[in-house]
Design a protein around this motif. Structure first.
Motif, PDB file in Angstrom:
ATOM      1  N   LEU A  67       0.831  -1.206   0.000  1.00  0.00           N
ATOM      2  CA  LEU A  67       0.000   0.000   0.000  1.00  0.00           C
ATOM      3  C   LEU A  67       0.869   1.260   0.000  1.00  0.00           C
ATOM      4  O   LEU A  67       0.600   2.207  -0.737  1.00  0.00           O
ATOM      5  N   GLY A  68       1.917   1.252   0.801  1.00  0.00           N
ATOM      6  CA  GLY A  68       2.815   2.404   0.848  1.00  0.00           C
ATOM      7  C   GLY A  68       3.510   2.666  -0.470  1.00  0.00           C
ATOM      8  O   GLY A  68       3.655   3.812  -0.898  1.00  0.00           O
ATOM      9  N   VAL A  69       3.946   1.605  -1.143  1.00  0.00           N
ATOM     10  CA  VAL A  69       4.596   1.772  -2.447  1.00  0.00           C
ATOM     11  C   VAL A  69       3.595   2.312  -3.461  1.00  0.00           C
ATOM     12  O   VAL A  69       3.914   3.201  -4.257  1.00  0.00           O
ATOM     13  N   LYS A  70       2.370   1.786  -3.441  1.00  0.00           N
ATOM     14  CA  LYS A  70       1.347   2.265  -4.380  1.00  0.00           C
ATOM     15  C   LYS A  70       1.033   3.741  -4.143  1.00  0.00           C
ATOM     16  O   LYS A  70       0.897   4.514  -5.091  1.00  0.00           O
ATOM     17  N   ILE A  71       0.918   4.143  -2.883  1.00  0.00           N
ATOM     18  CA  ILE A  71       0.629   5.542  -2.569  1.00  0.00           C
ATOM     19  C   ILE A  71       1.797   6.431  -2.973  1.00  0.00           C
ATOM     20  O   ILE A  71       1.607   7.528  -3.506  1.00  0.00           O
ATOM     21  N   SER A  72       3.027   5.958  -2.759  1.00  0.00           N
ATOM     22  CA  SER A  72       4.189   6.783  -3.089  1.00  0.00           C
ATOM     23  C   SER A  72       4.380   6.948  -4.591  1.00  0.00           C
ATOM     24  O   SER A  72       5.059   7.875  -5.027  1.00  0.00           O
TER      25      SER A  72
END
Length: 89
Positions: A67-72
């Motif tokens: 999720l963090g990679v997708k948001i970043s």
């Protein structure tokens, strides 16, 4: 940034490889949870059941990483092309 200090930002070129590793980690941890729960049910071992719960937390950590990679990867709506925005108070 001070000299010798590493950047903590994910390079857009690196994001797919980070995402791929996170997905592999997620799949491996899911298989590990399934194996531990199966063996726990067959043997009645509470230690294996507890370890399966611990591995479930690892699955949640992998999901948070994805999720963090997708948001970043998303771009800002107010992209200025520079790192810092100065505005009058």
């Amino acid at each position: 940034m001070a000299s010798g200090q590493a950047s903590r930002e994910i390079d857009p070129v690196q994001a797919p490889s980070v995402l791929r590793v996170a997905l592999y980690s997620l799949l491996f941890n899911l298989a590990l949870v399934a194996a531990k729960l199966t063996l726990s049910a067959l043997s009645g071992s509470l230690a294996l059941r507890a370890d399966a719960i611990h591995s479930t937390v690892d699955v949640m950590a992998s999901l948070a990483l994805i999720l963090g990679v997708k948001i970043s990867e998303r771009r800002s709506l107010r992209w200025t092309g520079c790192r810092f925005i100065m505005s009058p108070l």
